[in-house]
Design a protein around this motif. Sequence first.
Motif, short mmCIF file in Angstrom:
data_model
loop_
_atom_site.label_atom_id
_atom_site.label_comp_id
_atom_site.label_asym_id
_atom_site.label_seq_id
_atom_site.Cartn_x
_atom_site.Cartn_y
_atom_site.Cartn_z
N ALA A 273 10.85 6.68 -2.26
CA ALA A 273 9.82 6.14 -1.56
C ALA A 273 9.81 4.61 -1.92
CB ALA A 273 8.78 7.52 -1.17
N ALA A 274 8.77 4.43 -3.36
CA ALA A 274 8.14 3.70 -3.86
C ALA A 274 10.14 2.35 -3.97
CB ALA A 274 7.84 3.84 -5.23
N ALA A 275 10.75 2.83 -4.25
CA ALA A 275 11.45 1.46 -5.03
C ALA A 275 12.37 1.05 -3.25
CB ALA A 275 13.04 2.59 -5.09
N TRP A 276 12.24 2.01 -2.62
CA TRP A 276 12.46 1.80 -1.48
C TRP A 276 11.73 0.52 -0.34
CZ3 TRP A 276 16.71 0.38 1.69
CH2 TRP A 276 16.50 0.25 3.21
N SER A 277 10.49 1.31 -0.68
CA SER A 277 9.46 0.02 0.01
C SER A 277 9.42 -1.29 -0.58
CB SER A 277 7.66 0.45 -0.35
OG SER A 277 6.78 -0.13 0.22
N ALA A 278 9.76 -1.25 -2.12
CA ALA A 278 9.79 -2.94 -2.94
C ALA A 278 11.28 -3.74 -2.22
CB ALA A 278 10.05 -2.27 -4.16
N ILE A 279 12.85 -2.16 -2.29
CA ILE A 279 13.53 -3.03 -1.00
C ILE A 279 13.00 -3.71 0.19
CG2 ILE A 279 15.90 -2.96 -0.62
CD1 ILE A 279 16.31 -0.53 -2.79
N ASP A 280 12.09 -3.35 0.84
CA ASP A 280 11.99 -3.22 2.76
C ASP A 280 11.27 -4.20 2.42
OD1 ASP A 280 12.57 -2.89 4.79
OD2 ASP A 280 10.87 -1.85 5.72
N ALA B 275 1.28 -0.98 -0.19
CA ALA B 275 -0.25 0.12 -0.05
C ALA B 275 0.96 1.08 -0.17
CB ALA B 275 -1.13 -0.03 1.16
N LEU B 276 2.24 1.61 1.07
CA LEU B 276 3.37 2.59 0.77
C LEU B 276 3.20 2.76 -0.94
CD1 LEU B 276 4.92 3.18 3.85
CD2 LEU B 276 5.80 3.43 1.43
N GLU B 277 3.72 1.33 -1.45
CA GLU B 277 4.78 1.03 -2.63
C GLU B 277 3.73 2.25 -3.42
OE1 GLU B 277 6.60 -1.10 -6.35
OE2 GLU B 277 5.93 -1.66 -3.67
N ARG B 278 1.83 1.43 -3.26
CA ARG B 278 1.46 2.00 -4.56
C ARG B 278 0.80 3.72 -4.19
NH1 ARG B 278 -1.62 -2.28 -2.79
NH2 ARG B 278 -3.07 -1.31 -1.94
N ALA B 279 0.82 4.31 -2.57
CA ALA B 279 0.70 5.39 -2.73
C ALA B 279 1.94 6.32 -3.04
CB ALA B 279 0.19 5.98 -0.94
N ALA B 280 2.90 5.99 -2.94
CA ALA B 280 3.87 6.85 -3.78
C ALA B 280 4.34 7.27 -4.67
CB ALA B 280 5.59 5.98 -3.00
N LEU B 281 3.65 5.70 -5.51
CA LEU B 281 3.51 6.03 -7.88
C LEU B 281 2.32 6.67 -7.90
CD1 LEU B 281 4.22 2.20 -7.75
CD2 LEU B 281 6.21 4.37 -8.06
N ALA B 282 1.64 7.00 -6.62
CA ALA B 282 0.15 7.93 -7.40
C ALA B 282 1.10 9.16 -6.82
CB ALA B 282 -0.83 7.55 -5.99
N GLY B 283 1.86 9.58 -5.57
CA GLY B 283 2.25 11.02 -5.64
C GLY B 283 3.03 11.61 -6.68
#
Length: 422
Positions: free
Chosen positions: A184-191, A146-154
């Motif tokens: 931020a989306a990339a970092w969420s994907a790494i995590d 959800a965080l990744e999707r939110a970052a990509l929307a931003g």
Amino acid sequence: MNGNASLSNAMRKWGLTQVGLADAVNVRLIDAGYEGTVGDRTVRNWVTGRTMWPHPRQREALEAVFGCTARSLGFSPPARQRRPASEVEPPVDRRNFLTASTGATAAVAVPLVGASPRVGTSDVSRLRIELDALTELDQSRGGHEALERAALAGAAEALDKQKLGATQRIRRKLFSVAAGYTSAAAWSAIDARQMSRASELLGRALYLAGLAEDADAEMRVWNSYAMLAHHRDRYAEAVDAAYAAQGTAIARRWPFFASLAHARTAVGHANLGDRQAALRSLGHAEECLDKAAGRPDPLPSWIAFYGQAELLAMTAIVRDRTGDAAGSEAASHQALAAIPQQFRRNRALVTTRLAMAQLHRRDIDQACITASTVFTLMSGHAIPGRMRSLLGDYYRDLITIAPDASTAREWGDRYRAEWSRL
């Protein structure tokens, strides 16, 4: 039958497969109170053009995922449903896309069609505030879908607004914001250990940072590249990325940023087995942090995690990888005493590292007690993939070092029980 090139391009832009887009749309449908019934076959019909105008609920979900209208995604209604040319397409209802467990919410809105095209400082400030909210959520919970999707929307909104920027200065700032969201989306994907997707997103973020001429954004990307290479066990690449971070203008100008870059370099050298180079880089990191009294104010939110506590946590990694388990244990204890309570994910990671150091010192009982507290720390939240992997490393070392210890068997039972619950 012609395919939907606009939708295909949007999917490539954000690194979404047909299955990934189906999942993202289903999440939106479920959030809106409907059933998530979209499958990859449905998406395939959209992409091939077989379905030219999805069901209204699906259209709204698609618009929420990509941050633009269904028409912009290449869809068009049957002739009997088309509006007169003079009728304005209604604005997309961009609902709040992410609600943290604390109640903090970040929202993205699509500009109204026909509204004034001027975009200014207030738009940039709002987007940065929402990016900061996502960063705070990541520091508490760790990366998740959800965080990744939110970052990509931003990022999508920032790029849409960039086209309407009032001045070149504003447009560069919006490129910078888009780079931040994409990072931020990339970092969420790494995590979450989605490494291929993270790599694609970081490439996009680096491109946007270059367009923005923003050294801070470039430093953020290279820091993440070093982390990505580390988790892919590509340690030479991790060192190269850390050197690139050292070479950014902001790292050359501010010792605080240089300290983080040197610390990343130290971890890379330690993983390569180069103890002397690792300790030398660690020394540079400590020296730079000592000089960092003149660090930028305000500090960018993405690097707020770094400081003496995080350097100690990275020192623990270096010490353990270079065979100094006692030094690693001491550094981990010092880090835990200094890490702010709200950085729950970081505290759990350091706790796992502490358990690893204790295990490598053959203090089996204490190591298992320490490792068990990780589950308590993350109670109520899913454990990010990166932490799950580290706990898996701990368990493998545990059964290698003490396969017959009763404490080890008990911890293994707890480990498997937690995994079945998560």
